[in-house]
Scaffold this motif. Structure first.
Motif, short mmCIF file in Angstrom:
data_model
loop_
_atom_site.label_atom_id
_atom_site.label_comp_id
_atom_site.label_asym_id
_atom_site.label_seq_id
_atom_site.Cartn_x
_atom_site.Cartn_y
_atom_site.Cartn_z
N GLY A 7 25.70 -10.18 -6.86
CA GLY A 7 24.96 -9.46 -5.83
C GLY A 7 23.59 -10.04 -5.59
O GLY A 7 23.30 -11.19 -5.97
N ILE B 56 21.80 -13.67 -6.70
CA ILE B 56 21.48 -14.66 -5.67
C ILE B 56 19.98 -14.94 -5.63
O ILE B 56 19.55 -16.10 -5.53
N SER C 266 28.89 -13.97 -2.58
CA SER C 266 28.41 -12.59 -2.73
C SER C 266 29.54 -11.65 -3.14
O SER C 266 30.63 -11.70 -2.59
N GLU D 96 22.14 -13.77 0.55
CA GLU D 96 23.07 -14.88 0.63
C GLU D 96 22.89 -15.72 1.88
O GLU D 96 23.42 -16.83 1.97
N CYS E 219 27.25 -19.83 2.33
CA CYS E 219 27.44 -18.44 1.90
C CYS E 219 28.92 -18.08 2.06
O CYS E 219 29.50 -18.32 3.11
N GLU F 23 31.11 -14.79 2.06
CA GLU F 23 31.05 -13.32 2.14
C GLU F 23 32.49 -12.81 2.22
O GLU F 23 33.04 -12.60 3.30
#
Length: 389
Positions: A96, A100, A141, A149, A177, A179
């Motif tokens: 989380g 990061i 993430s 992120e 990133c 996600e």
């Protein structure tokens, strides 16, 4: 309404995207893989999946697993030492916002001499320039909360000075990133709510900030709609991937709000809480403050139409007055089961509010310049007092 936009992070968004990591043009050959000190990413198989992706890409890695729920300077320095010793040429964060943020700070200190606080630009930080380019960062993430992120900042706590301060520079934008909402299914309901309110707060604050602009407004109001209308669903059913996807999308947009606009002093007020009480999740602190904080702005009627628009975005289509925003905010808190969070449960005492107000307005005072309503120290204490249970 002017803005300066530079958001260079490549984003792979959606269910199953982690499986495409090995296909990407990764920025090195040996990674420091940063995770939290908890067990979640191991128990749920996320670490194993990421390690397999790195192997498929021909990437060696070293695991650093010391990160706490509020990132600490000592852990950043330890991670940077591991990265140097292992000759890592980039950093991968799996976790989380705390993980990061820590990875970004580690990336700075892996290439630069001295102490992290040498490069912090407020409080007791020495405000030195980051002379050497930080290691590239890849962010995977597992939560939807901070937007870190895909933004240019990180926040770290220095317990020696009770400062929770940020470094913001384009040098630490993640290059990539991931996600992937499949990695978010395991987040417990309470923490789904905390993280979601962090994402929501970035855009609520950004929308009423005096530095709101055409671009930040577009991102913020869309983020408010996606988080505000879907967070309760994600809290009530963590396997509702559609709801999680909407919240994660709002989270990414809220990260961009911080790149093209600003947040506001609510974040400073919360950072002061968790700087003194490291066990307090950032999002939980924001939940405790939000009603009194936004109620104070509404009381001064400096941007009534913006509060009406936010209420409409969150689902109250017939909103007509700014107070309607407080009503829809209260309903969301109740629907997420977090309307009755207590500062006292985290050891916070009213006699601390004076020093916390000084902390918020001092080391973390920059965000007060973003407010449409000027807050005095007495105002800050009053917000704390109204939020206290």
């Amino acid at each position: 309404m002017s803005f300066n936009m530079y958001v260079p992070t490549r984003i792979l968004f959606g269910e199953g995207q982690l499986s495409h990591l090995h296909e990407q043009n990764l920025p090195g050959k040996k990674a420091l893989l940063v995770i939290s000190k908890g067990k979640s990413v191991r128990v749920h198989g996320y670490l194993e999946r990421l390690e397999n992706e790195l192997r498929l890409a021909g990437i060696e890695h070293v695991v650093f697993d010391k990160i706490q729920s509020n990132p600490l300077k000592k852990d950043v320095m330890a991670g940077a030492a591991v990265a140097r010793e292992a000759a890592c040429d980039f950093v991968v964060a799996l976790g989380g916002g705390s993980v990061i943020d820590s990875a970004k700070a580690i990336a700075i200190m892996a290439t630069n001499d001295g102490d992290l606080w040498d490069y912090v630009g407020s409080g007791t930080g020495k405000k030195q320039p980051i002379k050497k380019q930080p290691l590239p960062v890849v962010a995977v993430s597992t939560t939807a909360g901070t937007g870190s992120e895909a933004d240019a900042g990180c926040v770290v706590t220095n317990p020696e000075t009770n400062e929770k301060l940020g470094i913001k520079t384009p040098q630490i934008f993640p290059v990539l990133c991931i996600e992937d909402v499949e990695l978010m299914k395991s987040v417990p309901p309470a923490f789904t709510a905390y993280q979601g309110f962090d994402a929501l707060s970035h855009s609520l604050e950004g929308y009423v900030s005096k530095f709101a602009n055409l671009m930040s407004d577009m991102y913020a109001i869309t983020a408010i709609e996606h988080v505000g209308r879907n967070l309760a669903r994600a809290v009530k059913n963590g396997n509702d991937l559609e709801a999680r996807e909407h919240v994660a999308f709002g989270n990414i947009l809220s990260g961009t709000v911080m790149c093209v606009g600003t947040t506001s002093s609510q974040h400073s007020l919360e950072h002061a809480l968790s700087a003194y009480h490291e066990n307090l999740p950032h999002g939980a602190g924001l939940i405790m403050l939000c009603r009194a904080y936004f109620g104070n702005i509404i009381k001064h009627h400096v941007c009534d139409e913006r509060f009406v628009r936010m209420a409409q975005a969150m689902g109250m289509e017939n909103a007509e007055k700014p107070e309607d925003f407080l009503n829809v905010l209260q309903k969301l808190l109740e629907d997420c089961g977090v309307a009755d969070l207590k500062m006292s449960d985290y050891g916070i005492r009213p006699e601390e509010f004076d020093k916390m107000a000084d902390n918020a307005m001092g080391p973390m005072g920059g965000l007060f310049a973003c407010d449409r309503v000027h807050l005095t120290k007495e105002d800050c204490i009053a917000i704390y007092e109204k939020s206290y249970k």
